[in-house]
Scaffold this active site. Structure first.
Site, PDB file in Angstrom:
ATOM      1  N   GLN A  86       6.483  33.998  40.515  1.00 26.66           N
ATOM      2  CA  GLN A  86       7.270  33.947  41.761  1.00 26.66           C
ATOM      3  C   GLN A  86       7.251  32.592  42.482  1.00 26.66           C
ATOM      4  OE1 GLN A  86       7.333  37.417  44.636  1.00 26.66           O
ATOM      5  NE2 GLN A  86       6.173  35.942  45.832  1.00 26.66           N
ATOM      6  N   GLU A 123      12.407  31.079  50.028  1.00 25.95           N
ATOM      7  CA  GLU A 123      11.456  30.294  50.818  1.00 25.95           C
ATOM      8  C   GLU A 123      11.795  28.814  50.796  1.00 25.95           C
ATOM      9  OE1 GLU A 123       7.381  31.283  50.051  1.00 25.95           O
ATOM     10  OE2 GLU A 123       7.731  33.412  50.363  1.00 25.95           O
ATOM     11  N   LYS A 154      -1.526  38.560  55.586  1.00 22.81           N
ATOM     12  CA  LYS A 154      -0.176  38.720  56.136  1.00 22.81           C
ATOM     13  C   LYS A 154      -0.255  39.815  57.193  1.00 22.81           C
ATOM     14  CE  LYS A 154       2.519  37.837  51.873  1.00 22.81           C
ATOM     15  NZ  LYS A 154       2.968  38.524  50.618  1.00 22.81           N
TER      16      LYS A 154
HETATM   17  P1  PGA Z   1       6.963  38.398  50.040  1.00 20.32           P
HETATM   18  O1  PGA Z   1       6.454  37.142  49.211  1.00 20.32           O
HETATM   19  O2  PGA Z   1       6.948  38.051  51.467  1.00 20.32           O
HETATM   20  O3  PGA Z   1       8.334  38.631  49.483  1.00 20.32           O
HETATM   21  O4  PGA Z   1       6.010  39.528  49.708  1.00 20.32           O
HETATM   22  C1  PGA Z   1       5.361  36.346  49.567  1.00 20.32           C
HETATM   23  C2  PGA Z   1       4.247  36.494  48.584  1.00 20.32           C
HETATM   24  O5  PGA Z   1       4.343  37.271  47.620  1.00 20.32           O
HETATM   25  O6  PGA Z   1       3.217  35.867  48.759  1.00 20.32           O
HETATM   26 ZN    ZN Z   2       2.184  36.855  46.873  1.00 23.57          ZN
END
Ligand code: PGA
Ligand code: ZN
Length: 438
Positions: A180, A223, A355
């Site tokens: 990702q 992002e 998060k």
């Molecule tokens: P997400 O991606 O906010 O789409 O979960 C960020 C991450 O995976 O760190």
């Molecule tokens: Zn992540």
């Protein structure tokens, strides 16, 4: 509709009692993907105001708390947030009015109890987090200190090392490749501002590298990173190494590579499926693949290298790579104490992504950070792929003294709001400012 009773408004009441919550307001606004999200305003009786906007993920972990969406397909593809907003106004506001804003724990506990579910699904974690953060901001304004100071006290003076997104794949890049995030970790900088400068240099240099190789640049991902179509996932490591060199930095010595595999997204029936390459791996083979990359490239950090349910795999990965690499649990831990404690007990991972909207309140977020520190897990304060101009994350990182922050790329203002806030904090701290050397 989303208004409290006029009589409850502090400015009309003229009530002088300090720091009590007087009035809450919530509204639906848009995030960086054009999806509706929740914004909350909190006013205190002394006139102080706090505002927060809630972010939203795309590659979400299965165990995250629930983001309440309207499900009304006639608006925003069912993604409206009017129900969450109504919950702020009709349920949360009456319960919090009169409470001391500087007692964050009491405020958050009240909302958790009012919601009554484990997943915060009744009121919505987006409603609850918006209020939680807005209350913290109002409380800080009330005593006229910056948020990082209000949350972290006098010892809050260390800036985090940024892990900056350069290439995006997976659901953030439209399936162009499977991993990702490829990120750069600046290593030679002695302060945050210098680190950001090096990260920008690598981002710029990547553009030249991609063009030189004739790789199509279709645009930027969620992002703000480049989202090229690559022949293999491994090509990302080559590109990163080359971009670091072209920026005049020594790979491994002056800049390292971090990768977020977000492996839960490509884990099916016990196998890791790389759709872009048409290959499938059993856990053991996949761990060997990750090990190979760490051996051959300057990779010092792997996030979600394995899937959120592959605990046994995580244990093996950690025993094999834990000495050389930060192994960060994102979907694995979802910023929740019980999952982190399971990781500690089983020897899974050695770092945790933080998060706020995975757990839903500021108090629980701070508790998890403390728990991680207690067990020697490094913390990476992180944005979501769907973000807003809210810059609380920067203050959270400094308040907790987190060694790392992950915000995305250095383009797009929902990312820059946080980077720029960190630059301002570093300036404000002046000679007091410390930097979390990687
Ligand atoms: P997400 O991606 O906010 O789409 O979960 C960020 C991450 O995976 O760190
Ligand atoms: Zn992540």
């Amino acid at each position: 509709m989303p208004f409290a009773e006029p009589s409850q408004h502090p400015l009309r009441e003229g009530n002088r009692r300090m720091a009590r919550i007087a009035y809450l307001q919530a509204r639906e606004l848009l995030d960086s993907r054009g999806n509706p999200t929740v914004e909350v305003d909190v006013f205190l009786e002394d006139g102080a105001h706090g505002r927060a906007m809630v972010p939203s993920g795309a590659s979400t972990g299965r165990h995250e708390v629930l983001e309440l969406r309207d499900g009304d397909s006639t608006r925003y593809f069912g993604r409206g947030t009017r129900k969450a907003i109504q919950n702020v106004v009709r349920e949360i506001a009456p319960a919090l009015l009169g409470m001391e804003a500087n007692d964050q724990q009491a405020v958050d506990r009240m909302m958790i109890a009012l919601d009554g579910t484990r997943s915060k699904s009744r009121l919505g974690a987006n409603a609850i987090l918006g209020v939680s953060v807005a209350v913290a901001r109002a409380a800080a304004q009330s005593v006229r200190v910056p948020l990082y100071r209000a949350l972290g006290g006098q010892k809050a003076q260390r800036l985090p090392v940024p892990m900056v997104n350069i290439l995006s794949g997976g659901v953030h890049g439209g399936g162009n490749f499977d991993l990702q995030d490829f990120m750069v970790i600046p290593l030679r900088a002695r302060c945050f501002a210098e680190a950001l400068e090096d990260a920008v240099a690598v981002y710029r240099s990547m553009k030249g590298v991609l063009q030189k190789r004739g790789i199509d640049l279709a645009g930027v991902a969620d992002e703000g990173g480049y989202a090229p179509r690559l022949a293999s996932n491994e090509a990302g490591f080559d590109l990163m190494t080359e971009a670091i060199e072209h920026a005049g930095l020594e790979p491994g010595g002056e800049a390292a590579i971090a990768v977020d595999a977000a492996a839960s997204q490509f884990y099916e029936n016990g196998s890791y499926l790389l759709a872009s390459e048409g290959k499938s791996f059993q856990t053991e083979e996949w761990i060997e693949r990750l090990e190979g990359w760490v051996r051959r490239y300057p990779v010092t950090c792997i996030e979600d290298g394995l899937a959120e349910e592959d605990w046994e795999g995580w244990r093996r990965l950690t025993s094999r790579l834990g000495e050389q690499c930060r192994l960060v649990g994102d979907d694995l831990f979802v910023t929740q104490a019980d999952r982190l404690l399971r990781g500690v007990a089983e020897g899974a991972a050695n770092a945790i992504l933080v998060k706020m909207n995975q757990v839903g309140t500021l108090t629980e977020t701070l508790d998890v950070v403390r728990l991680a520190e207690m067990h020697g897990y490094a913390t990476v304060v992180s944005a979501r792929s769907g973000e807003t101009e809210d810059d609380t994350l920067a203050d959270l990182a400094v308040a907790t003294g987190a060694p790392f922050i992950k915000i995305g790329s250095i383009t797009r203002s929902e990312r820059l709001a946080k980077y720029n806030r960190l630059l301002r904090i570093e300036e404000e701290l002046g000679p007091q400012a410390a930097y979390a050397l990687p």
